[in-house]
Design a protein around this motif. Structure first.
Motif, short mmCIF file in Angstrom:
data_model
loop_
_atom_site.label_atom_id
_atom_site.label_comp_id
_atom_site.label_asym_id
_atom_site.label_seq_id
_atom_site.Cartn_x
_atom_site.Cartn_y
_atom_site.Cartn_z
N PHE A 156 -80.26 59.66 -39.51
CA PHE A 156 -79.29 58.62 -39.88
C PHE A 156 -79.42 58.27 -41.36
O PHE A 156 -80.50 58.35 -41.93
CB PHE A 156 -79.50 57.36 -39.04
CG PHE A 156 -79.23 57.59 -37.59
CD1 PHE A 156 -77.96 57.41 -37.07
CD2 PHE A 156 -80.25 58.00 -36.73
CE1 PHE A 156 -77.71 57.63 -35.73
CE2 PHE A 156 -80.02 58.21 -35.39
CZ PHE A 156 -78.74 58.03 -34.89
N SER A 157 -78.33 57.87 -41.96
CA SER A 157 -78.35 57.47 -43.38
C SER A 157 -78.76 56.01 -43.54
O SER A 157 -79.33 55.64 -44.56
CB SER A 157 -76.99 57.70 -44.02
OG SER A 157 -76.00 56.88 -43.39
N HIS A 158 -78.46 55.19 -42.53
CA HIS A 158 -78.72 53.75 -42.62
C HIS A 158 -79.26 53.22 -41.29
O HIS A 158 -79.06 53.84 -40.25
CB HIS A 158 -77.43 52.98 -42.95
CG HIS A 158 -76.90 53.26 -44.31
ND1 HIS A 158 -76.24 54.44 -44.62
CD2 HIS A 158 -76.93 52.52 -45.44
CE1 HIS A 158 -75.88 54.39 -45.90
NE2 HIS A 158 -76.29 53.25 -46.42
N ALA A 159 -79.91 52.08 -41.37
CA ALA A 159 -80.38 51.38 -40.17
C ALA A 159 -80.19 49.88 -40.40
O ALA A 159 -80.31 49.39 -41.53
CB ALA A 159 -81.86 51.68 -39.91
N TRP A 160 -79.86 49.16 -39.35
CA TRP A 160 -79.74 47.70 -39.43
C TRP A 160 -81.12 47.08 -39.25
O TRP A 160 -81.84 47.41 -38.32
CB TRP A 160 -78.81 47.16 -38.35
CG TRP A 160 -77.37 47.38 -38.65
CD1 TRP A 160 -76.54 48.32 -38.09
CD2 TRP A 160 -76.57 46.66 -39.59
NE1 TRP A 160 -75.28 48.21 -38.63
CE2 TRP A 160 -75.27 47.20 -39.56
CE3 TRP A 160 -76.83 45.61 -40.46
CZ2 TRP A 160 -74.24 46.73 -40.35
CZ3 TRP A 160 -75.79 45.14 -41.26
CH2 TRP A 160 -74.51 45.69 -41.20
N LEU A 161 -81.48 46.19 -40.16
CA LEU A 161 -82.72 45.43 -40.05
C LEU A 161 -82.34 44.01 -39.63
O LEU A 161 -81.54 43.36 -40.31
CB LEU A 161 -83.48 45.39 -41.37
CG LEU A 161 -83.85 46.74 -41.99
CD1 LEU A 161 -84.57 46.52 -43.31
CD2 LEU A 161 -84.69 47.55 -41.04
N VAL A 162 -82.88 43.55 -38.53
CA VAL A 162 -82.67 42.18 -38.08
C VAL A 162 -83.95 41.43 -38.40
O VAL A 162 -85.05 41.90 -38.09
CB VAL A 162 -82.37 42.13 -36.56
CG1 VAL A 162 -82.20 40.70 -36.09
CG2 VAL A 162 -81.13 42.96 -36.25
N PHE A 163 -83.82 40.27 -39.05
CA PHE A 163 -85.02 39.57 -39.49
C PHE A 163 -84.89 38.06 -39.32
O PHE A 163 -83.81 37.53 -39.09
CB PHE A 163 -85.33 39.91 -40.95
CG PHE A 163 -84.20 39.60 -41.90
CD1 PHE A 163 -84.10 38.38 -42.51
CD2 PHE A 163 -83.23 40.55 -42.18
CE1 PHE A 163 -83.07 38.08 -43.38
CE2 PHE A 163 -82.19 40.29 -43.06
CZ PHE A 163 -82.11 39.05 -43.66
N ILE B 256 -78.52 27.58 -38.40
CA ILE B 256 -78.94 26.91 -37.18
C ILE B 256 -80.15 27.64 -36.59
O ILE B 256 -81.15 27.04 -36.24
CB ILE B 256 -77.77 26.81 -36.19
CG1 ILE B 256 -76.69 25.92 -36.80
CG2 ILE B 256 -78.24 26.30 -34.84
CD1 ILE B 256 -75.35 25.99 -36.11
N ASN B 257 -80.05 28.95 -36.48
CA ASN B 257 -81.18 29.84 -36.18
C ASN B 257 -81.30 30.75 -37.39
O ASN B 257 -80.37 31.48 -37.69
CB ASN B 257 -80.93 30.69 -34.93
CG ASN B 257 -81.11 29.92 -33.66
OD1 ASN B 257 -82.04 29.12 -33.55
ND2 ASN B 257 -80.25 30.14 -32.69
N PRO B 258 -82.42 30.72 -38.09
CA PRO B 258 -82.51 31.48 -39.35
C PRO B 258 -82.70 32.99 -39.14
O PRO B 258 -83.70 33.58 -39.50
CB PRO B 258 -83.72 30.85 -40.04
CG PRO B 258 -84.55 30.32 -38.93
CD PRO B 258 -83.61 29.90 -37.85
N ILE B 259 -81.69 33.60 -38.52
CA ILE B 259 -81.69 35.03 -38.27
C ILE B 259 -80.77 35.70 -39.29
O ILE B 259 -79.69 35.20 -39.57
CB ILE B 259 -81.20 35.34 -36.84
CG1 ILE B 259 -82.13 34.70 -35.82
CG2 ILE B 259 -81.11 36.84 -36.61
CD1 ILE B 259 -81.60 34.76 -34.41
N GLY B 260 -81.21 36.82 -39.84
CA GLY B 260 -80.40 37.56 -40.78
C GLY B 260 -80.37 39.03 -40.43
O GLY B 260 -81.13 39.49 -39.56
N GLN B 261 -79.50 39.76 -41.06
CA GLN B 261 -79.46 41.21 -40.89
C GLN B 261 -79.11 41.84 -42.22
O GLN B 261 -78.44 41.23 -43.06
CB GLN B 261 -78.47 41.63 -39.81
CG GLN B 261 -77.03 41.40 -40.15
CD GLN B 261 -76.12 41.89 -39.04
OE1 GLN B 261 -76.55 42.19 -37.94
NE2 GLN B 261 -74.83 41.98 -39.32
#
Length: 110
Positions: free
Chosen positions: A57-64, A99-104
């Motif tokens: 794959f060229s990219h991947a999603w990072l959830v943090f 509200i929930n400090p989740i990012g991607q």
């Protein structure tokens, strides 16, 4: 159910290491600073073969989790710098004060 929601428990699988150590001077998007790099450092309990095939794959999603988020009160709106101070809903912004400090983030696989 209705109303209050529930609790979701997640276990971190590692940490992201960046060349940026402070929030000031860190670009909002990686595309703005194309020559910079970072990497994911997985914890020792993560099986190494869990990454098998990722190179296809060229990219991947990072959830943090925004772990350095210091806000105690969350507002439904924030002032967006790119909108000359106009207020927008928190989910229409890139603010880490959520509200929930989740990012991607979409990351290039190298």
């Amino acid at each position: 159910g209705k109303g209050g929601g529930g609790v979701i428990s997640m276990r971190p699988i590692g940490k992201f290491r960046s060349c940026f150590k402070e929030k000031y001077g860190t670009p909002r998007q990686g595309a703005v600073a194309k020559n910079t790099r970072g990497h994911v450092q997985f914890y020792s309990w993560v099986p190494p073969d869990s990454l098998d095939g990722l190179e296809a794959f060229s990219h991947a999603w990072l959830v943090f989790w925004f772990h350095r988020n210091t806000n105690k009160v969350v507002s439904g709106k924030v002032k967006a710098p790119r909108l000359q101070g106009e207020s927008v809903g928190i989910f229409a912004s890139r603010s880490p004060h959520r509200i929930n400090p989740i990012g991607q983030s979409l990351a290039v696989v190298e």
